[in-house]
Design a protein around this motif. Structure first.
Motif, PDB file in Angstrom:
ATOM      1  N   SER A   1     -72.472 -25.820  64.444  1.00 31.60           N
ATOM      2  CA  SER A   1     -71.380 -25.651  63.363  1.00 31.60           C
ATOM      3  C   SER A   1     -71.612 -26.265  62.114  1.00 31.60           C
ATOM      4  O   SER A   1     -71.412 -25.537  61.106  1.00 31.60           O
ATOM      5  N   ASN A   2     -72.158 -27.238  61.970  1.00 31.79           N
ATOM      6  CA  ASN A   2     -72.307 -28.133  60.572  1.00 31.79           C
ATOM      7  C   ASN A   2     -73.392 -27.483  59.981  1.00 31.79           C
ATOM      8  O   ASN A   2     -73.603 -27.133  58.746  1.00 31.79           O
ATOM      9  N   ILE A   3     -74.767 -26.995  60.846  1.00 37.39           N
ATOM     10  CA  ILE A   3     -75.834 -26.287  60.141  1.00 37.39           C
ATOM     11  C   ILE A   3     -75.350 -25.074  59.661  1.00 37.39           C
ATOM     12  O   ILE A   3     -75.514 -24.820  58.342  1.00 37.39           O
ATOM     13  N   VAL A   4     -74.700 -24.052  60.568  1.00 41.57           N
ATOM     14  CA  VAL A   4     -74.156 -23.001  59.952  1.00 41.57           C
ATOM     15  C   VAL A   4     -73.364 -22.934  58.661  1.00 41.57           C
ATOM     16  O   VAL A   4     -73.649 -22.440  57.623  1.00 41.57           O
ATOM     17  N   ARG A   5     -72.332 -24.055  58.566  1.00 38.96           N
ATOM     18  CA  ARG A   5     -71.577 -24.325  57.410  1.00 38.96           C
ATOM     19  C   ARG A   5     -72.461 -24.567  56.342  1.00 38.96           C
ATOM     20  O   ARG A   5     -72.155 -24.095  55.139  1.00 38.96           O
ATOM     21  N   ILE A   6     -73.737 -25.310  56.372  1.00 37.21           N
ATOM     22  CA  ILE A   6     -74.512 -25.855  55.430  1.00 37.21           C
ATOM     23  C   ILE A   6     -75.279 -24.678  54.655  1.00 37.21           C
ATOM     24  O   ILE A   6     -75.409 -24.324  53.537  1.00 37.21           O
ATOM     25  N   ILE A   7     -75.637 -23.842  55.756  1.00 39.35           N
ATOM     26  CA  ILE A   7     -76.424 -22.467  55.431  1.00 39.35           C
ATOM     27  C   ILE A   7     -75.529 -21.725  54.580  1.00 39.35           C
ATOM     28  O   ILE A   7     -76.103 -21.063  53.518  1.00 39.35           O
ATOM     29  N   ASN A   8     -74.276 -21.385  54.981  1.00 41.05           N
ATOM     30  CA  ASN A   8     -73.661 -20.552  54.465  1.00 41.05           C
ATOM     31  C   ASN A   8     -73.245 -20.852  52.967  1.00 41.05           C
ATOM     32  O   ASN A   8     -73.060 -20.229  52.058  1.00 41.05           O
ATOM     33  N   ALA A   9     -72.945 -22.393  52.965  1.00 38.59           N
ATOM     34  CA  ALA A   9     -72.558 -22.931  51.527  1.00 38.59           C
ATOM     35  C   ALA A   9     -73.689 -22.779  50.675  1.00 38.59           C
ATOM     36  O   ALA A   9     -73.705 -22.559  49.496  1.00 38.59           O
ATOM     37  N   LEU A  10     -75.239 -23.108  51.089  1.00 37.81           N
ATOM     38  CA  LEU A  10     -76.199 -22.816  50.226  1.00 37.81           C
ATOM     39  C   LEU A  10     -76.288 -21.493  49.939  1.00 37.81           C
ATOM     40  O   LEU A  10     -76.576 -21.316  48.461  1.00 37.81           O
ATOM     41  N   GLU A  11     -76.069 -20.595  50.687  1.00 39.38           N
ATOM     42  CA  GLU A  11     -76.047 -19.097  50.165  1.00 39.38           C
ATOM     43  C   GLU A  11     -74.983 -18.717  49.168  1.00 39.38           C
ATOM     44  O   GLU A  11     -75.172 -18.112  48.032  1.00 39.38           O
ATOM     45  N   HIS A  12     -73.722 -19.240  49.548  1.00 42.11           N
ATOM     46  CA  HIS A  12     -72.699 -19.167  48.696  1.00 42.11           C
ATOM     47  C   HIS A  12     -73.037 -19.668  47.134  1.00 42.11           C
ATOM     48  O   HIS A  12     -72.597 -19.209  46.069  1.00 42.11           O
ATOM     49  N   CYS A  13     -73.724 -20.812  47.008  1.00 40.11           N
ATOM     50  CA  CYS A  13     -73.753 -21.534  45.820  1.00 40.11           C
ATOM     51  C   CYS A  13     -75.102 -20.993  45.279  1.00 40.11           C
ATOM     52  O   CYS A  13     -75.804 -21.602  44.054  1.00 40.11           O
ATOM     53  N   HIS A  14     -75.847 -20.024  45.788  1.00 42.22           N
ATOM     54  CA  HIS A  14     -77.213 -19.552  45.589  1.00 42.22           C
ATOM     55  C   HIS A  14     -78.271 -20.499  45.236  1.00 42.22           C
ATOM     56  O   HIS A  14     -78.942 -20.766  44.094  1.00 42.22           O
ATOM     57  N   VAL A  15     -78.369 -21.375  46.480  1.00 52.05           N
ATOM     58  CA  VAL A  15     -79.473 -22.498  46.483  1.00 52.05           C
ATOM     59  C   VAL A  15     -80.450 -22.204  47.239  1.00 52.05           C
ATOM     60  O   VAL A  15     -80.396 -21.528  48.474  1.00 52.05           O
TER      61      VAL A  15
END
Length: 271
Positions: free
Chosen positions: A13-27
């Protein structure tokens, strides 16, 4: 700043959240697998299968770039060995002996002893035990004298995973609540509870008083450019539980978008 994120681990779940946040932040990021020989394989983000020409994709991605990593402790170590910057923020200060030297009785378990399992002896009928430093053989826990001695006897063998591993034992402390704080450039960027009483609880927001205490501790001992610090609320006031590496720490109720935005504002010099 670009990111390398390790493929889904036990707590995916931590990995999924980080990936989703990276995509949200356009990183820009790559999803990678850590192989048994400590090499990395780039995975397709959609089907999670190894990509053709993985090595060249990885080299092109990291060449002359600031790279942040998130995943396991083994992955963070690999990032350091690869010379990635900032890579991993782990350094030699992430040790309980150094915490105690810097913080004194502000450290929750400052009356601790350290040694290998074979060297330690029970200090009470029940006490606290955990690995030290960058080792996570098991999660910190209470143990009885009887169980500890049985455990010690079971691991008295040549192939024991505890050989050469330092453990810490200390008296049991009564804790009302525990909170996690993500710190970047000596500023708390996000926080949440992770335990209230004996129950997991990630919904409680830290009070103004505990935020002020945390800021005082961060200013007193900022052991890296970015890190995680856990604070306990006790009958004796607020105490520092431990510092953790930001590259490997669980998120609980913290804001992953805020973490990524703060990290990506850092200069390439991580220390």
């Amino acid at each position: 700043m670009k990111w390398l994120v390790q493929e889904f681990l036990n707590n995916g779940s931590n990995i999924v959240r980080i990936i989703n946040a990276l995509e949200h932040c356009h990183v820009d990021y790559l999803l990678v697998r850590v192989n048994k020989d400590s090499s990395l394989t780039v995975l397709d983000k959609a089907d999670k299968l190894p990509m053709d020409k993985s090595d060249s994709i990885l080299q092109d991605f990291i060449s002359n770039e600031a790279i942040m990593v998130y995943g396991s402790k083994a992955f963070a170590k690999i990032a350091t060995e690869m010379g990635l910057e900032p890579g991993s923020f782990m350094n030699e200060k992430f040790e309980f002996e150094i915490f105690r030297e810097a913080l004194g009785d502000e450290l929750l378990n400052h009356h601790f002893m350290i040694g290998e399992l074979s060297e330690l002896e029970p200090i009470a009928e029940e006490f606290f035990i955990r690995p030290t430093g960058n080792t996570k053989l098991f999660t910190g826990m209470r143990v009885t004298k009887e169980d500890f001695l049985s455990w010690k006897e079971r691991e008295n063998r040549e192939n024991s995973p505890y050989i050469g591993q330092s453990l810490m034992i200390s008296p049991i402390q009564e804790i009302k609540a525990e909170y996690r704080f993500f710190v970047v450039n000596q500023e708390v960027v996000t926080s949440s509870s992770y335990r209230v009483g004996n129950n997991t609880d990630i919904t409680r927001k830290p009070s103004k008083a505990i935020l002020q205490y945390t800021k005082k501790i961060v200013d007193k001992f900022p052991l890296a450019k970015a890190f995680v610090i856990d604070i306990a609320e006790t009958d004796k006031g607020f105490k520092v539980v431990e510092y953790n590496n930001i590259n490997t720490s669980g998120l609980y109720g913290c804001d992953e978008n805020a973490i990524i935005q703060a990290i990506n504002k850092l200069k390439e010099d991580k220390r």
